[in-house]
Scaffold this motif. Sequence first.
Motif, mmCIF file in Angstrom:
data_model
loop_
_atom_site.group_PDB
_atom_site.id
_atom_site.type_symbol
_atom_site.label_atom_id
_atom_site.label_comp_id
_atom_site.label_asym_id
_atom_site.label_seq_id
_atom_site.Cartn_x
_atom_site.Cartn_y
_atom_site.Cartn_z
ATOM 1 N N THR A 260 0.828 -1.208 0.000
ATOM 2 C CA THR A 260 0.000 0.000 0.000
ATOM 3 C C THR A 260 0.861 1.256 0.000
ATOM 4 O OG1 THR A 260 -1.696 -1.209 1.234
ATOM 5 C CG2 THR A 260 -1.860 1.199 1.205
ATOM 6 N N PHE A 261 1.942 1.205 0.756
ATOM 7 C CA PHE A 261 2.866 2.333 0.846
ATOM 8 C C PHE A 261 3.481 2.652 -0.508
ATOM 9 C CE2 PHE A 261 7.275 3.769 1.355
ATOM 10 C CZ PHE A 261 7.120 4.876 2.171
ATOM 11 N N VAL A 262 3.983 1.636 -1.189
ATOM 12 C CA VAL A 262 4.625 1.837 -2.488
ATOM 13 C C VAL A 262 3.608 2.273 -3.536
ATOM 14 C CG1 VAL A 262 5.894 0.698 -4.344
ATOM 15 C CG2 VAL A 262 6.468 0.209 -1.962
ATOM 16 N N LYS A 263 2.423 1.681 -3.488
ATOM 17 C CA LYS A 263 1.387 2.011 -4.470
ATOM 18 C C LYS A 263 0.963 3.469 -4.364
ATOM 19 C CE LYS A 263 -3.222 0.591 -6.041
ATOM 20 N NZ LYS A 263 -4.367 -0.327 -5.811
ATOM 21 N N LYS A 264 0.862 3.980 -3.139
ATOM 22 C CA LYS A 264 0.401 5.352 -2.950
ATOM 23 C C LYS A 264 1.509 6.367 -3.185
ATOM 24 C CE LYS A 264 -1.807 8.489 0.323
ATOM 25 N NZ LYS A 264 -2.412 8.665 1.657
ATOM 26 N N THR A 265 2.699 6.088 -2.661
ATOM 27 C CA THR A 265 3.775 7.086 -2.708
ATOM 28 C C THR A 265 4.608 7.008 -3.983
ATOM 29 O OG1 THR A 265 5.239 5.589 -1.492
ATOM 30 C CG2 THR A 265 3.935 7.156 -0.201
ATOM 31 N N GLN A 266 4.673 5.829 -4.599
ATOM 32 C CA GLN A 266 5.391 5.622 -5.866
ATOM 33 C C GLN A 266 6.851 6.110 -5.782
ATOM 34 O OE1 GLN A 266 2.985 7.207 -9.060
ATOM 35 N NE2 GLN A 266 1.309 5.796 -8.658
ATOM 36 N N LYS A 267 7.253 7.049 -6.637
ATOM 37 C CA LYS A 267 8.651 7.455 -6.672
ATOM 38 C C LYS A 267 9.102 8.068 -5.347
ATOM 39 C CE LYS A 267 12.000 10.339 -9.111
ATOM 40 N NZ LYS A 267 12.226 11.355 -10.187
ATOM 41 N N GLY A 268 8.251 8.851 -4.725
ATOM 42 C CA GLY A 268 8.598 9.437 -3.435
ATOM 43 C C GLY A 268 8.832 8.374 -2.379
ATOM 44 N N GLY A 269 8.014 7.328 -2.407
ATOM 45 C CA GLY A 269 8.205 6.229 -1.460
ATOM 46 C C GLY A 269 9.502 5.491 -1.693
ATOM 47 N N TRP A 270 9.820 5.299 -2.971
ATOM 48 C CA TRP A 270 11.102 4.632 -3.275
ATOM 49 C C TRP A 270 12.281 5.467 -2.790
ATOM 50 C CZ3 TRP A 270 14.231 6.284 -7.738
ATOM 51 C CH2 TRP A 270 15.408 5.537 -7.858
ATOM 52 N N MET A 271 12.231 6.774 -2.999
ATOM 53 C CA MET A 271 13.326 7.628 -2.553
ATOM 54 C C MET A 271 13.406 7.701 -1.030
ATOM 55 S SD MET A 271 13.027 10.733 -5.344
ATOM 56 C CE MET A 271 14.476 11.561 -4.701
ATOM 57 N N SER A 272 12.270 7.551 -0.358
ATOM 58 C CA SER A 272 12.276 7.604 1.108
ATOM 59 C C SER A 272 12.880 6.350 1.738
ATOM 60 C CB SER A 272 10.846 7.787 1.627
ATOM 61 O OG SER A 272 10.071 6.613 1.401
ATOM 62 N N LEU A 273 13.094 5.296 0.929
ATOM 63 C CA LEU A 273 13.721 4.083 1.470
ATOM 64 C C LEU A 273 15.128 4.361 1.996
ATOM 65 C CD1 LEU A 273 12.636 1.370 -1.150
ATOM 66 C CD2 LEU A 273 11.675 1.821 1.113
ATOM 67 N N GLY A 274 15.763 5.423 1.485
ATOM 68 C CA GLY A 274 17.073 5.798 2.002
ATOM 69 C C GLY A 274 17.027 6.160 3.466
ATOM 70 N N GLY A 275 15.890 6.691 3.932
ATOM 71 C CA GLY A 275 15.723 6.970 5.357
ATOM 72 C C GLY A 275 15.400 5.723 6.149
ATOM 73 N N ILE A 276 14.547 4.852 5.593
ATOM 74 C CA ILE A 276 14.219 3.590 6.267
ATOM 75 C C ILE A 276 15.462 2.722 6.419
ATOM 76 C CG2 ILE A 276 12.892 1.447 6.021
ATOM 77 C CD1 ILE A 276 10.716 3.099 4.650
ATOM 78 N N LEU A 277 16.354 2.807 5.450
ATOM 79 C CA LEU A 277 17.602 2.036 5.490
ATOM 80 C C LEU A 277 18.400 2.287 6.775
ATOM 81 C CD1 LEU A 277 20.113 0.551 4.287
ATOM 82 C CD2 LEU A 277 20.632 2.669 3.069
ATOM 83 N N LEU A 278 18.276 3.480 7.344
ATOM 84 C CA LEU A 278 19.069 3.831 8.518
ATOM 85 C C LEU A 278 18.701 3.006 9.746
ATOM 86 C CD1 LEU A 278 19.107 7.708 8.140
ATOM 87 C CD2 LEU A 278 20.870 6.085 7.472
ATOM 88 N N CYS A 279 17.588 2.268 9.684
ATOM 89 C CA CYS A 279 17.208 1.433 10.836
ATOM 90 C C CYS A 279 18.163 0.271 11.041
ATOM 91 C CB CYS A 279 15.779 0.916 10.686
ATOM 92 S SG CYS A 279 15.549 -0.351 9.414
ATOM 93 N N ILE A 280 18.962 -0.059 10.029
ATOM 94 C CA ILE A 280 19.924 -1.155 10.179
ATOM 95 C C ILE A 280 21.360 -0.637 10.231
ATOM 96 C CG2 ILE A 280 18.467 -2.951 9.196
ATOM 97 C CD1 ILE A 280 19.799 -2.508 6.519
ATOM 98 N N THR A 281 21.527 0.671 10.439
ATOM 99 C CA THR A 281 22.871 1.221 10.605
ATOM 100 C C THR A 281 23.538 0.588 11.820
ATOM 101 O OG1 THR A 281 22.186 3.336 9.676
ATOM 102 C CG2 THR A 281 24.185 3.327 10.974
ATOM 103 N N GLY A 282 24.716 0.053 11.648
ATOM 104 C CA GLY A 282 25.428 -0.591 12.742
ATOM 105 C C GLY A 282 25.279 -2.100 12.779
ATOM 106 N N SER A 283 24.465 -2.668 11.880
ATOM 107 C CA SER A 283 24.287 -4.130 11.867
ATOM 108 C C SER A 283 25.584 -4.851 11.536
ATOM 109 C CB SER A 283 23.203 -4.518 10.863
ATOM 110 O OG SER A 283 21.972 -3.925 11.184
ATOM 111 N N GLU A 284 26.393 -4.248 10.654
ATOM 112 C CA GLU A 284 27.655 -4.874 10.265
ATOM 113 C C GLU A 284 28.595 -5.048 11.448
ATOM 114 O OE1 GLU A 284 30.233 -6.574 7.412
ATOM 115 O OE2 GLU A 284 28.161 -5.907 7.184
ATOM 116 N N ALA A 285 28.393 -4.233 12.500
ATOM 117 C CA ALA A 285 29.257 -4.334 13.681
ATOM 118 C C ALA A 285 29.109 -5.680 14.370
ATOM 119 C CB ALA A 285 28.943 -3.202 14.658
ATOM 120 N N MET A 286 27.959 -6.328 14.236
ATOM 121 C CA MET A 286 27.779 -7.651 14.843
ATOM 122 C C MET A 286 28.801 -8.641 14.301
ATOM 123 S SD MET A 286 23.696 -8.291 15.258
ATOM 124 C CE MET A 286 23.256 -7.982 13.553
ATOM 125 N N PHE A 287 29.097 -8.520 13.011
ATOM 126 C CA PHE A 287 30.063 -9.415 12.387
ATOM 127 C C PHE A 287 31.488 -8.894 12.531
ATOM 128 C CE2 PHE A 287 31.843 -11.255 8.262
ATOM 129 C CZ PHE A 287 32.109 -12.482 8.845
#
Length: 746
Positions: A260-287
């Motif tokens: 629903t999110f992608v369908k409504k927001t389309q290109k704006g939603g895709w570009m906003s994934l760069g912000g959602i990506l930050l939720c896994i910042t620091g995951s590489e530190a586990m390894f």
Amino acid sequence: MDRETGVYQNLVKKESWRTVLTLAYQSLGVVYGDLSTSPLYVYKSTFAEDIEHSETNEEIFGALSFIFWTLTLVPLLKYVFIVLRADDNGEGGTFALYSLLCRHARVNSLPNGQLADEELSEYKKDVSSLGPKSSFGSKLKSTLESYRVLQRFLLVLTLIGTCMVIGDGVLTPALSVFSAVSGLELSTAKEHHKYVEVPVACIILIGLFALQHYGTHRVGFLFAPVVLIWLLCISAIGLYNIFHWNPHVYQALSPCYMYTFVKKTQKGGWMSLGGILLCITGSEAMFADLGHFSQLSIKIAFTSLVYPSLILAYMGQAAYLSQHHVLDNDYRIGFYVSVPEKLRWPVLVIAILAAVVGSQAIITGTFSIIKQCSALAVTIGFRDTKRMGNASGLAVITVMLVTTCLMSLVIVLCWQKSVFFAVCFVFFFGTIEALYFSASLIKFLEGAWVPIALAFIFLIVMCVWHYGTLKKYEFDLQNKVSINWLLSLGPSLGIVRVRGIGLIHTELVSGIPAIFSHFVTNLPAFHQVLVFLCIKSVPVPHVRPEERFLVGHIGPRQYRIYRCIVRYGYRDVHKDDMEFEKDLVCSIAEFIRSGSVGINGANEDPYKDDDKMTVVGTCSSHTEGIQMSEDDVIVNIDSPGTSELREIQSPTVIKPKKRVRFVVPESPKIDREAMKELQELMEAREAGIAYILGHSYVKAKQGSSALKKLVINYGYEFLRRNTRVPSYALSVPHASTLEVGMIYHV
């Protein structure tokens, strides 16, 4: 799971639950500081510009669904359950994966590898894993070993991942600290808060960098409690918001909300994934930080505390925002707006402390000075979390893509799994990460250029250094002196041999370096004992003390010329000079003893140029072998000989003199020639060690391309002049050092 180094793993005692839980608690402050502070800026970065928070809540619920499944699939499924199993004898990170591949396929670009290195305990593989079982695995291994271009691509890919980690280390402190102090927006006027946040963030960063001078070990015990309190704080606030504002927010975890999110927001939603990506910042530190803890402790900490706390925090923010669409003070969407007003100041203090802990962990991971200055410049230059988030997100996702690519090779070559499993792994996780990578890359001009620029600079430096070092080694290898030339000089080498040990540094692991003939031609005398010393790195994390040295004769025994190769893993710490000297001399003495009694693979034919080497450990590792004792005695000026000693308090003493004694085991007996050789070594050690350093000036040969001249004559020469000398020579007295220059045309 990789089952190599079974001997080593059998020697490791099984960890008790108390030890595992203690490590899990300590990992909070080292591993999860960065990841745990991501709720400070994820929603704010997601809704910064590309999409709006509407009355229908489709955007906020879709963002929550993306965050939940991203946290579940990448840190939990990929890293906790798969990647952590690809450890290199307990070590993790990009280079650990590359090291595994180098040992299962001959893709190592280091030219000084030896068959003896494959006999190291941490290098060995089980008989069942000597080669890939599948036909595709065998073909892949053969292809990688046959084409140098693939080997170089693999090395560059590894270096890109490493450079992006360094770039992320510059951006993380700025992003975490700036997001933490952004809570001041709710307490200051709209026209004032921008003039408050940047100075406060800079003051905190300066204080953080000043802490490096005094050593973080003094306050390191506070790191884990701070992160623990922070995680409990955000999870409690999240639970409060869920039950108080929207108990049905859990329904947004359904993947349908992503559609629903992608369908409504389309290109704006895709570009906003760069912000959602930050939720896994620091995951590489586990390894990456696996070597400091254990797989089980990191898994327990993440699955039992970090993961549920983060999910509750994001759900709580979404629950609050679902009931608040018009926000005061132009704050838009952020973390602090969902915190109850009475708790904002205490939470602000805890958030700043948690951000400092997260920044501290990554700052100490690589060289600090460059990262400290860069982080401060980034804070002043960007001035907001939007562009910092764009930059940090691209660095994070690039490292994860590199890990995914290397892991697919590890699955086939090291784990010997089917190619289907490897393809599924790289397709599933690669698709997710490629989606986020594209969303981050599209914001190149809005901050994403920073990690690319930093990584490009570091990559150029690494490649220039590697290329120059490789060309220099190839020149040494092609121009090394033959053993026949040495034999023609006789035992005296055609010059006077004086007491002492001459230590000649060389990169060669076999043969006689060309610079030695330069020494013999230009020096009137040489030491009675000569040691060609090579300090090399091997593709294992650690080399055991009992396997540290490879020692052999060069030429006949009576020449008293030895080759000593000192092997270090990529996580080993080099010893200080005095202890290194003692271990070096002791290893040569043990080699002489072992050669006398015919054990441990001593040199059978010293006239051969291939120099058969003997594995010898440090003094502490062979307690049943030769031990060496050293003490300083005071020589009287009136003494008739060097053997007559006086008391220290005598007023006529002039200088201390080193006395060396070898404690030789009674059994087995060694022959008279070996005893004589040991006696000469002892006398030479008493006379002292001279460090003979050959300074090579590398120049591109005539007719080389302009690019090669630029790289060798300027790039490599600049790096060579501004890098440290070998570690064993750092504190050598000036009087004990002899430097001889030589120009190499490569």
